[in-house]
Design a protein around this motif. Structure first.
Motif, PDB file in Angstrom:
ATOM      1  N   ASP A  55      17.134   3.645   0.257  1.00 51.94           N
ATOM      2  CA  ASP A  55      17.577   5.342  -0.183  1.00 51.94           C
ATOM      3  C   ASP A  55      16.923   5.557  -1.633  1.00 51.94           C
ATOM      4  O   ASP A  55      16.224   6.678  -1.782  1.00 51.94           O
ATOM      5  N   TYR A  58      14.004   8.168  -2.163  1.00 50.73           N
ATOM      6  CA  TYR A  58      14.254   9.413  -1.942  1.00 50.73           C
ATOM      7  C   TYR A  58      14.981  10.024  -3.011  1.00 50.73           C
ATOM      8  O   TYR A  58      15.311  11.123  -2.811  1.00 50.73           O
ATOM      9  N   ARG A 151      16.052  12.759   3.790  1.00 46.09           N
ATOM     10  CA  ARG A 151      16.222  10.851   3.775  1.00 46.09           C
ATOM     11  C   ARG A 151      17.425  11.287   4.525  1.00 46.09           C
ATOM     12  O   ARG A 151      18.532  11.164   5.407  1.00 46.09           O
ATOM     13  N   ARG A 179       6.874   9.138   5.642  1.00 43.97           N
ATOM     14  CA  ARG A 179       7.935   8.459   6.358  1.00 43.97           C
ATOM     15  C   ARG A 179       7.588  10.019   7.170  1.00 43.97           C
ATOM     16  O   ARG A 179       7.850   9.622   8.180  1.00 43.97           O
TER      17      ARG A 179
END
Length: 472
Positions: A55, A58, A151, A179
């Motif tokens: 994570d 992001y 995200r 992504r």
């Protein structure tokens, strides 16, 4: 709610106060009298890895990509609060800073992003996404907001929402670009499936919105082309459907489904000769497929129709044919009618000044259609009944050099509706006698299909109504 590998902000470490309690219990159990109890640790300042490693890319400084002007001191506060959150897991400082700045200026976007990052750290993914969506809508290219929005949307299985967010900043941020490329196919599948679902439920507005996104994002993508084809078909826009199907057939030359679909559309609204050629190739490839051979026969007939005058083609598309319209179709489409020698010279007074007089007179004098004997009227403007269509086509079969065996007994001068239905089914002008509907008005497509089937017995077909492909 699925979170993938997400863990709440407290699952990876001891809850606030629990560590201090364990320290106190350890001190008591040591039996060291006279020592002051341990002071509770300040967990807001202790290093904490609140974020999964996957994570962390992001979550960036809320000032990243912010397109508006911000006061220098406020910018510094945001940066320090983010550093406390990201580097040390200090959620308290981050939340207090965001709250204070938003109290002063509720619309300050970086503070909204900081608050959303704090929510995300605490496992409140939905709350984070709720904060971020309006920011992204207002500032589409705001990197810090769109990265976390993407995200968070992924964590909530909103692939399409995630794709929208990443795509908005993919050109300026490598993380978003990577992504976006990863989930692109899944997002397009979601839109394509929404298109189909909208069409199935009669919600063309839903389908249109999905197709608009697909064609804006990737107009040449096969799923976008397929969605355009399905929506165009649902709208009855055959030429637009053909344009999309042509491209898909070009992309997938070995896909039988797209090739057949293109052939059918070419015959109806495109290049009929090209449609026939495609079907010929498919019949050669699949010689045992009876239905495919039947489609080739139909395509050949459509091709011949496309060579006729435009007014003839227009009549063949009418929702309701008149007797005059059908007589014109017989004149132009049944082999030999235009040049056959008439056996009688019957007169119909209501065709004398009719623009189709020649065609009507030829059909009448060949005995293909009746005239009222007492009034000598043909009634060219009256809707033609299906029984009249059958009678004319069966009469035309009697004019063939060899009488088809399905008409071995011949046709009486005034056959009943039931007889016409039975013979129509026996000669395979109809699928069955139950489909006859003798008194119903005939449409152009209905009459055209019966006319096409009759020609199996006129141009080299086997008598008795068995299926063969007529020559052309």
């Amino acid at each position: 709610m699925r979170r993938g590998r997400w863990r709440s902000g407290t699952s990876a470490f001891l809850a606030p106060g629990l560590g201090a309690l364990l320290s106190l219990l350890a001190a008591c159990s040591s039996g060291s009298a006279g020592h002051a109890p341990a002071t509770p640790a300040d967990h807001t300042a202790a290093p904490r890895n609140l974020f999964e490693s996957s994570d962390r890319p992001y979550l960036v400084d809320p000032m990243t990509g912010y397109p508006l002007v911000a006061d220098g001191s406020v910018t510094t506060e945001i940066e320090k609060a983010f550093s406390a959150l990201f580097d040390r897991g200090d959620t308290r400082t981050a939340r207090e800073t965001a709250s204070r700045l938003l109290t002063t200026e509720p619309g300050f976007h970086p503070a909204q992003v900081l608050a959303a990052q704090t929510d995300f750290a605490a496992g409140q993914v939905e709350a984070a996404l709720e904060r971020l969506r309006p920011v992204g809508a207002e500032l589409p290219a705001y990197t810090a907001a769109r990265l976390l929005e993407g995200r968070a949307a992924e964590r909530l299985d909103d692939v399409l929402g995630a794709y929208r967010a990443y795509r908005a900043v993919a050109e300026i941020d490598p993380t978003a670009a990577a992504r976006e490329a990863t989930i692109r196919d899944r997002a397009f599948e979601v839109l394509y499936n929404r298109t189909l679902d909208g069409i199935e439920r009669g919600r063309l507005d839903v389908a249109e919105a999905s197709v608009a996104d697909l064609t804006t994002w990737a107009p040449d993508d096969p799923l976008a082309l397929a969605a355009v084809a399905e929506l165009s078909a649902a709208r009855g826009e055959r030429r637009e459907e053909l344009a999309a199907v042509r491209r898909l057939a070009g992309l997938y030359p070995d896909d039988r489904g797209w090739q057949e679909r293109r052939a059918g559309l070419e015959v109806v609204v495109g290049n009929p000769r090209e449609g026939v050629q495609i079907l010929r190739r498919l019949v050669a490839q699949f010689p045992e497929d009876v239905q495919l051979a039947d489609r080739l026969e139909g395509a050949k007939f459509r091709w011949r129709l496309s060579l006729q005058p435009a007014e003839v083609q227009d009549r063949a598309r009418q929702a309701e044919l008149t007797r005059g319209d059908f007589a014109v179709l017989l004149y132009w489409l049944v082999p030999g009618v235009r040049y056959a020698r008439a056996e009688s010279g019957r007169i119909a007074v209501d065709i004398l000044d009719h623009p189709d007089q020649e065609a009507l007179a030829r059909v009448i004098n060949l005995g293909l259609m009746n005239v009222d004997e007492s009034l000598h009227r043909f009634e060219p403007e009256r809707p033609v009944r299906r029984s009249e269509v059958l009678r004319a086509l069966l009469r035309s079969l009697e004019l063939q050099p060899a009488l088809p065996t399905c008409l071995a007994g011949g046709l009486s001068p005034r056959p009943s509706s039931q007889t016409l239905c039975d013979l129509g089914a026996r000669c395979r002008l109809l699928d069955s006698a139950a489909d006859c509907l003798p008194e119903a008005a005939a449409s152009g497509p209905d009459a055209l299909e019966m006319l096409r089937r009759s020609q199996r017995l006129m141009v080299g077909g086997q008598d008795g109504g068995s299926r063969t492909v007529g020559g052309q």
